[in-house]
Design an enzyme around this catalytic site. Structure first.
Site, PDB file in Angstrom:
ATOM      1  N   CYS A  26      -8.391 -11.173  -5.626  1.00 24.00           N
ATOM      2  CA  CYS A  26      -7.995 -11.603  -4.850  1.00 24.00           C
ATOM      3  C   CYS A  26      -8.952 -12.083  -3.627  1.00 24.00           C
ATOM      4  CB  CYS A  26      -7.500  -9.620  -4.392  1.00 24.00           C
ATOM      5  SG  CYS A  26      -9.055  -8.524  -4.274  1.00 24.00           S
ATOM      6  N   GLU A  82      -2.838  -2.753  -1.315  1.00 29.56           N
ATOM      7  CA  GLU A  82      -4.296  -3.578  -1.373  1.00 29.56           C
ATOM      8  C   GLU A  82      -3.307  -5.180  -2.029  1.00 29.56           C
ATOM      9  OE1 GLU A  82      -6.911  -3.350  -0.604  1.00 29.56           O
ATOM     10  OE2 GLU A  82      -7.655  -1.421  -0.521  1.00 29.56           O
ATOM     11  N   GLY A 129       3.808  -5.521  -2.613  1.00 28.92           N
ATOM     12  CA  GLY A 129       4.009  -4.505  -1.619  1.00 28.92           C
ATOM     13  C   GLY A 129       4.957  -3.839  -0.600  1.00 28.92           C
ATOM     14  N   GLY A 168      -1.664  -5.617  -5.474  1.00 26.50           N
ATOM     15  CA  GLY A 168      -0.654  -7.057  -6.397  1.00 26.50           C
ATOM     16  C   GLY A 168      -0.429  -7.851  -5.142  1.00 26.50           C
ATOM     17  N   SER A 169       0.965  -8.368  -5.656  1.00 30.29           N
ATOM     18  CA  SER A 169       1.441 -10.052  -4.191  1.00 30.29           C
ATOM     19  C   SER A 169       1.981  -8.645  -3.314  1.00 30.29           C
ATOM     20  CB  SER A 169       2.345 -10.175  -5.250  1.00 30.29           C
ATOM     21  OG  SER A 169       3.755  -9.943  -5.016  1.00 30.29           O
ATOM     22  N   THR A 170       1.604 -10.042  -2.698  1.00 33.11           N
ATOM     23  CA  THR A 170       2.554  -9.090  -0.925  1.00 33.11           C
ATOM     24  C   THR A 170       3.694  -8.968  -1.130  1.00 33.11           C
ATOM     25  OG1 THR A 170       0.922 -10.790   0.780  1.00 33.11           O
ATOM     26  CG2 THR A 170       2.744  -9.898   1.492  1.00 33.11           C
TER      27      THR A 170
END
Length: 522
Positions: free
Chosen positions: A302, A268, A251, A246-248
């Site tokens: 991504c 990821e 994360g 997903g998004s940073t």
């Protein structure tokens, strides 16, 4: 099935076992005591189906069942585990056409990409089946006489898989197929934006498990939002590994929760992928790669190409060729094989790209083509926009941010070392590419002083990784690795063993402990 759903869509949903309302929890049984998600297709904005999400009670029961399934699955021989995965791969082959259409209907990627995503699932099942007869340890030379030093790999436990909407089924398979042959059970939290494909896939896995005698709870499902499911999985000490895509921003939250309890994670996260075009590059190849990399999946991969760093000697020519390609693309219904670009996932995704375009212009960039929302008779109810090509500088703040949509930045360079600095000057580090016929440039790009990404390609685009290689990136991409190579090791625990087959007890490093008269020699 609602009457307003087109006949072709209705047929696909019915064949894959999707009803008007569906339980979103599976742990050997189907249920769902939480709220209801209404899933609208990004193609036309029409309701596809509803899903009942997980309640607190559903969560507790699903984790307990996954633990129970693991306790039996871990002692099942690896090749026997592989047989279940092999049969899942075959079942996916049979369902490929319908499942690909459901991916397209629910997520919006064109049908060719939907088929490619299901093929990824099939391929990773094949890969995992071979891996089930390996899972190799090592025999290591011991410094002590009559000792054997070795390592082996054991099943890890319950693995949580948190996946994103853009690859609604493939990312699950990368994790679940390998985790299964490694002896783990899995709990899947798919994106709330793509719940139907998850239900369809788990129904396939359930059917196969019942045929092979495996506990279906090996492949459990918990559909729900971040606070009610995702955050619980990340913080649950019963789950030794959390694999999250997903998004940073997501994360960072997952990492704090997982590592705060000393758990393991595979992350990821964001990609802000650049492609360098040198002055000696094959421009036709470069343009084709940039075009697919930037507009494929409507820029929602991504690994999408987000930045093109082109040598000033060929910048004008490359820009002209890209503009011709952008002007010729067909945008529309992704179920139509003539379409190259379908809708984005939802209206919010379109708005996010629009905001980034305004920020590019505010920082001094120029829109060269596209960027408009598309609606009206041609695009009724959908989430469409014209992919945008913009000039920018590498030091723009917006360029360092990943915009998850079809927005491509063009920037020039004069010196190759300058291009590498521009390339690496973003927080993300997933995929990268260079188009060049200069061996020195290619080798430098792949060297320790070159690309700082987890994936680096020469004369191949940033998008479209094969399952045989480890997939993942560095920096704020999270450092995780999935899919091929030795990524299977993430799903197992390593154990080092020493076996003494002598009658002595020597210590390592030649240490003598209590060696005086009347004491034992160590």
């Amino acid at each position: 099935m609602p009457a307003h759903v087109p006949l072709v869509m209705r047929s696909v949903l019915e064949k894959l076992g999707i009803a008007e309302e569906n339980p979103g929890v599976f742990d050997g049984e189907w249920r769902g005591g939480g709220g209801v998600i209404k899933k609208f297709s990004p193609i036309d904005g029409k309701l596809l189906a509803r899903v009942r999400t997980a309640s607190d009670e559903d969560y507790a029961r699903a984790v307990a069942r996954a633990q129970e399934a693991f306790s039996k699955w871990r002692v099942t021989p690896g090749p026997v585990r592989g047989e279940t995965v092999r049969q899942i791969g075959n079942a996916l082959r049979e369902a490929k056409s319908d499942l690909a259409k459901l991916v397209t209907m629910e997520m919006g990627k064109i049908i060719a990409e939907g088929e490619g995503e299901v093929q990824e699932m099939i391929d990773i099942c094949d890969f995992a089946v071979g891996q089930s007869r390996q899972l190799y340890g090592l025999t290591i030379q011991s410094e002590r006489p009559s000792h054997r030093l070795m390592e082996q790999w054991h099943p890890l436990g319950v693995v949580a898989i948190i996946s994103a909407f853009n690859f609604p089924v493939a990312v699950w398979s990368w994790n679940a197929a390998l985790a299964a042959v490694c002896g783990d059970s899995t709990i899947w939290k798919p994106s709330e934006k793509t719940p139907l494909t998850a239900i369809a896939v788990i129904k396939i896995a359930e059917r196969v498990c019942r045929q092979t005698g495996a506990d279906p709870a090996i492949f459990s499902l918990l559909i729900g939002d971040g606070p009610n499911v995702g955050q619980k999985l990340a913080g649950d000490a019963r789950i030794p590994l959390v694999s999250a895509t997903g998004s940073t921003r997501m994360g960072f939250d997952v990492a704090k929760r997982v590592h705060g309890r000393l758990g393991k994670s595979i992350l990821e996260l964001g990609g802000n992928n650049a492609l360098i075009v040198s002055k000696g590059a094959d421009l036709d190849m470069a343009v084709r790669s940039i075009f697919f990399g930037s507009v494929g999946t409507a820029g929602q991969r991504c690994t999408s190409t987000r930045r093109v760093i082109v040598h000033e000697a060929v910048a004008d020519k490359l820009r002209e060729q890209l503009l011709r390609a952008y002007k010729s693309m067909r945008i529309g219904n992704p179920l139509d094989r003539a379409t190259l670009v379908g809708p984005l996932i939802d209206p919010g995704a379109v708005d996010n790209v629009q905001q980034s375009i305004e920020r590019v212009k505010a920082e001094g960039g120029e829109v060269l083509f596209g960027g408009q929302k598309l609606n009206g008779v041609e695009f009724p109810g959908g989430c469409y926009m014209r992919p945008c090509l913009a000039s920018a500088r590498h030091d723009f703040e917006i360029v360092k941010h990943e915009t998850f949509g079809p927005l491509l930045y063009l920037m020039d360079y004069s010196d190759f070392d300058e291009a590498l600095i521009m390339h690496n000057d973003v927080p993300q580090g997933l995929s990268s590419s260079i188009f060049t016929n200069d061996m020195r440039e290619a080798e430098k790009f792949l060297s320790t002083g070159g690309s700082d990404c987890g994936i680096a390609n020469v004369n191949a685009g940033t998008s479209g990784a094969e399952i045989g290689g480890a997939f993942g990136g560095e920096k704020q991409t999270g450092g995780g690795r999935e899919s091929g190579s030795d990524s299977w090791k993430s799903y197992m625990r390593r154990q080092t063993n020493t076996i003494n087959f002598s009658t002595e007890l020597p210590l390592a490093q030649g240490i003598q402990f209590g060696a005086g008269e009347g004491s034992a020699t160590a």
